[in-house]
Every structure is written in C-alpha cells, then in structure tokens.
Enzyme design. Structure first.
Site, short mmCIF file in Angstrom:
data_model
loop_
_atom_site.label_atom_id
_atom_site.label_comp_id
_atom_site.label_asym_id
_atom_site.label_seq_id
_atom_site.Cartn_x
_atom_site.Cartn_y
_atom_site.Cartn_z
N ARG A 51 0.38 -12.93 -7.50
CA ARG A 51 1.27 -12.40 -6.44
C ARG A 51 2.57 -11.90 -7.06
NH1 ARG A 51 4.25 -15.45 -3.36
NH2 ARG A 51 2.78 -17.17 -3.18
N TYR A 103 8.20 10.66 8.13
CA TYR A 103 6.89 10.02 8.28
C TYR A 103 6.95 9.03 9.45
CZ TYR A 103 2.96 6.97 7.43
OH TYR A 103 1.83 6.22 7.58
N ASP A 176 10.72 9.71 -0.47
CA ASP A 176 9.27 9.54 -0.34
C ASP A 176 8.63 10.79 -0.95
OD1 ASP A 176 6.62 9.52 0.55
OD2 ASP A 176 7.13 8.57 2.46
N LYS A 201 -2.73 8.52 -0.89
CA LYS A 201 -2.95 9.96 -0.70
C LYS A 201 -3.30 10.60 -2.04
CE LYS A 201 -1.56 8.65 3.35
NZ LYS A 201 -0.18 8.66 3.77
C1 PLP Z 1 0.69 7.74 4.43
C2 PLP Z 1 2.14 7.87 4.17
C3 PLP Z 1 2.95 6.74 4.05
C4 PLP Z 1 2.41 5.34 4.26
O1 PLP Z 1 1.56 4.96 3.25
P1 PLP Z 1 0.35 3.91 3.41
O2 PLP Z 1 -0.23 3.86 2.06
O3 PLP Z 1 -0.56 4.46 4.46
O4 PLP Z 1 0.96 2.61 3.85
C5 PLP Z 1 4.27 6.93 3.74
N1 PLP Z 1 4.81 8.17 3.59
C6 PLP Z 1 4.07 9.27 3.73
C7 PLP Z 1 4.70 10.60 3.54
C8 PLP Z 1 2.72 9.16 4.03
O5 PLP Z 1 2.00 10.25 4.19
#
Ligand code: PLP
Length: 390
Positions: A51, A103, A176, A201
């Site tokens: 962890r 987001y 992000d 993604k």
């Molecule tokens: C999908 C996404 C997230 C969240 O990520 P997860 O892996 O689904 O928790 C955050 N920011 C953006 C731009 C996203 O497309």
C-alpha cells in the site's frame, strides 16, 4: 550518451530497463504485499507493504516522469484518486480556482466532497487571463487547476501565461494532462507545478484498466512525499497487475497518439463540411478559438478528441450516435477503437455541456472507414428527422 531522448524512444524502450536477476527485458510483475525484514527488523529494500510502495511501480513511474520531465511520479488507483490527492493536501479554508468547463468527475467531487471538507472554489472562464488573475485571493488561493485541451469542448489554455500569473501570487498550477498526453504537451516545460493523468485513457490505451498518475516539477518534491503518504493512508494504490499492464500499453503511446491525431484532424475537416453540423470543436482547425495557442503549446498534433454540435439539436445528436456501425457508442476515450458519446446525457443536469453535442474519441481504424461510417450515420439521421411521423 547525454542527449535528451525523444518521447518515442522513451516509450518504445520503456527506459531500457531489464531484470537484474534474470536479464528479462520485460520486467516481472511482483504482486507481493509484504517485504522481508532482516534479523535486525529492518526493511533492506526500503519497502515494507505494497500500500506504501511496490517494486512493479518503479518502471512506469520513472517512464511517466521522464516523459513529463518531472522530479518524480506516483501511480494511483485511478485518475480520480490522483486528482483528489492534489486537493486532499489542502487545508479547510483554502481556495482553489477551476475552469468553468472541467472534467465532470472533478466538478462533482469538488462540489460535494471538496466543499464539505471546507475548500472554497471559484469556477472561472480561462479564456480570459484577467478573469483568472481577478479570482486569485492573495494568501488564500492555493491551486489553479487547468485542463488543456479541456474535456468535452476542447478549449485551450495558455499554460505559460496562467503559470506566470499564478506564481506571482504564490499559487501552484496543477494540470490534468490526460487528453494531450506528454507526447503532445509537457506542461512542466511551460511552468506548471503538478501534472495529473487518468492513465485509464491514452497512457494505457487499450480500454482495459483504470489507473492514475501524479508528476511534480523540479523543486516540488515535498509535494510528492505528501502525496505518497496520502496514497498510503487513503489507500488509492494501483494493483501490481494493472501497473504491469499499464507499462505494456505505454510502450506504444507515441504511435497511438500521433496516429489518432492525424485521423482526428481529417475527421474534423470532414465534419466541418457536413451540412447537418453546426460547429466542430477541435483545436487543430484554424477557426478554433484556441488554435494559435495550441499550435504553439502542442507538439506533433492536436490530439484524438473532438466534439461537434448538430443543427438538429439534442434529438439529432442522439439519433446520430445510434446510427454509427464501426464507431461504437460508449463512454471514455483514448483506446484503440473509436467511440462516440452524447456527453451531456452522461453528466449531471447542471452540467454546462451543450446538449446538441457529440464527443468522439478517434481510434486507430482507417480514417476512410470512420468517415464513411459518419457519412452513413448522417444520412440515416436525416432520413429519420425528415420522416413524416418524426
Ligand atoms: C477519465 C478522466 C479522469 C478520471 O480518471 P479515472 O481514471 O476514470 O478515474 C480525469 N480527467 C480526465 C480529463 C478524464 O478524462
């Protein structure tokens, strides 16, 4: 050789690590939760319990860090676990600035949990630097959060300009970078302090795992140690199998992102010429309001994500999304296959996302097949809209 390696080389070789024990070129998966203690009750490797840290994390964390040019990286169980760790470091009463279009998972988390924890939030239109500057409360604002291109309308923010304004007020800039990936944008080079990713993604790229990452700029290592404690204490730690798969996916990151970018530009141009389309939102199109900044800030393409609005409104958008045959109707993005989504329908009713809009994640199929599919779906949509009993 001291020359800085290109992202293509970093990803394809995964930094060129091999297992010192076996010379295996693909590093082993190490699922162990515990690590031996020596007769003096010391953990010789510095590891005790997974962890807190696991040896499987080391290579993908080093690779993401090298791609972003950071001082260190931490993997998390999801993009949301990575994002929220940036805010969990803060103290009740601290103020943060978020873009109006951000987001939706972050907006929802902030409005429920961030606010309950005592954070104060301003949502600002990031297309006007003066508005961001005016929203800063000296001594109270701790983080300015950016997304560029921003999901789901692909607005572009000038990272360097925001960073200059933020740093003058002692505010951290967190970004992000899920959509651009470090192949197309390296925010730390433009002055950002913290980069986060949903590795679910493009980073993984095969639509088969959930993961997240945080990278910090040189000089911000203290933030990374805070976050490692948060990761351990809140428990948002990535499984070792997902970690191993993520590295496997990242080896092809640069070819996937560049191929999707080339295809997305052609599809955006096709949609721009469709009579049923009101507006195409893609930073690679010269008429996109953020095109000039994107061209300066992004390298090697404008990404695989685009959206378009239909003259026939929400009804037309929903019909169209149901008519595609190669493209599939689904949430998420950044995988090998192209997906289309009526985004507003997926978000809460207070979402600012236009209801006449579809979002497309362009995958790795042949572009001509995708365009033919969209053309066919447009024709089928028009027939249905024109039907006398519609
Ligand atoms: C999908 C996404 C997230 C969240 O990520 P997860 O892996 O689904 O928790 C955050 N920011 C953006 C731009 C996203 O497309």
């Amino acid at each position: 050789m001291t020359q800085k390696r290109h992202p293509e080389t970093l990803t394809a070789t995964a930094l060129g690590w091999s297992d010192p024990e076996t010379d295996a070129m693909a590093m082993p998966l190490r699922p162990s939760t515990s690590f031996l203690r020596d007769p003096n009750d010391l953990d010789r490797t510095g590891r005790m319990f997974t962890r807190d840290d696991n040896p499987t994390f080391a290579q993908p964390e080093a690779l993401i860090n090298a791609l972003e040019g950071g001082a260190g990286c931490l993997l998390f169980a999801s993009g949301m676990a990575a994002i929220t760790s940036v805010f969990q470091r803060l103290t009740p009463g601290d103020h943060v600035i978020l873009p109006e279009l951000v987001y939706s998972g972050l907006r929802d988390w902030m409005n429920i949990h961030g606010v309950r924890w005592g954070l104060e939030v301003s949502y600002v239109d990031f297309s006007e630097l003066a508005l961001v500057q005016a929203a800063i409360i000296q001594g109270k604002t701790k983080v300015i959060w950016l997304e560029t291109p921003s999901n789901p309308t692909w607005g572009i923010t000038d990272i360097a300009a925001i960073s200059t304004v933020a740093h003058a007020a002692g505010v951290l800039v967190a970004i992000d970078n899920t959509v651009a990936t470090p192949i197309l944008t390296r925010p730390l080079e433009h002055g950002a302090d913290i980069v986060v990713h949903s590795c679910s993604k493009y980073m993984n790229g095969h639509g088969d795992l959930i993961a997240g990452a945080v990278v910090v700029a040189h000089g911000q290592s203290a933030i990374l140690s805070d976050m490692q404690k948060l990761r351990n204490e809140y428990g948002g730690v990535l499984g070792s199998f997902e970690t191993w798969l993520l590295l496997r996916g990242m080896r092809t990151l640069s070819v996937r992102v560049k191929t999707a970018s080339i295809s997305a530009l052609k599809i955006a141009e096709f949609l721009d010429g469709c009579g049923a389309v009101q507006q195409v939102l893609y930073p690679g199109l010269p008429h996109h309001p953020g095109h000039d900044i994107a061209a300066k800030q992004m390298t090697g393409g404008f990404g695989g994500m685009l959206s378009f609005r239909l003259k026939g409104g929400e009804v037309a958008a929903k019909i169209l999304a149901g008519k595609v045959q190669i493209i599939r109707q689904a949430i998420s993005f950044g995988s090998t296959e192209t997906v289309i989504e009526h985004r507003a329908g997926m978000e809460k009713t207070d979402s600012p996302t236009p209801r006449d809009m579809l979002r497309v994640s362009v995958g790795l199929e042949h572009t001509d097949d995708l365009i033919a599919d969209l053309q066919h779906a447009m024709d089928a949509m028009q027939l249905e809209l024109d039907a006398p009993d519609a």
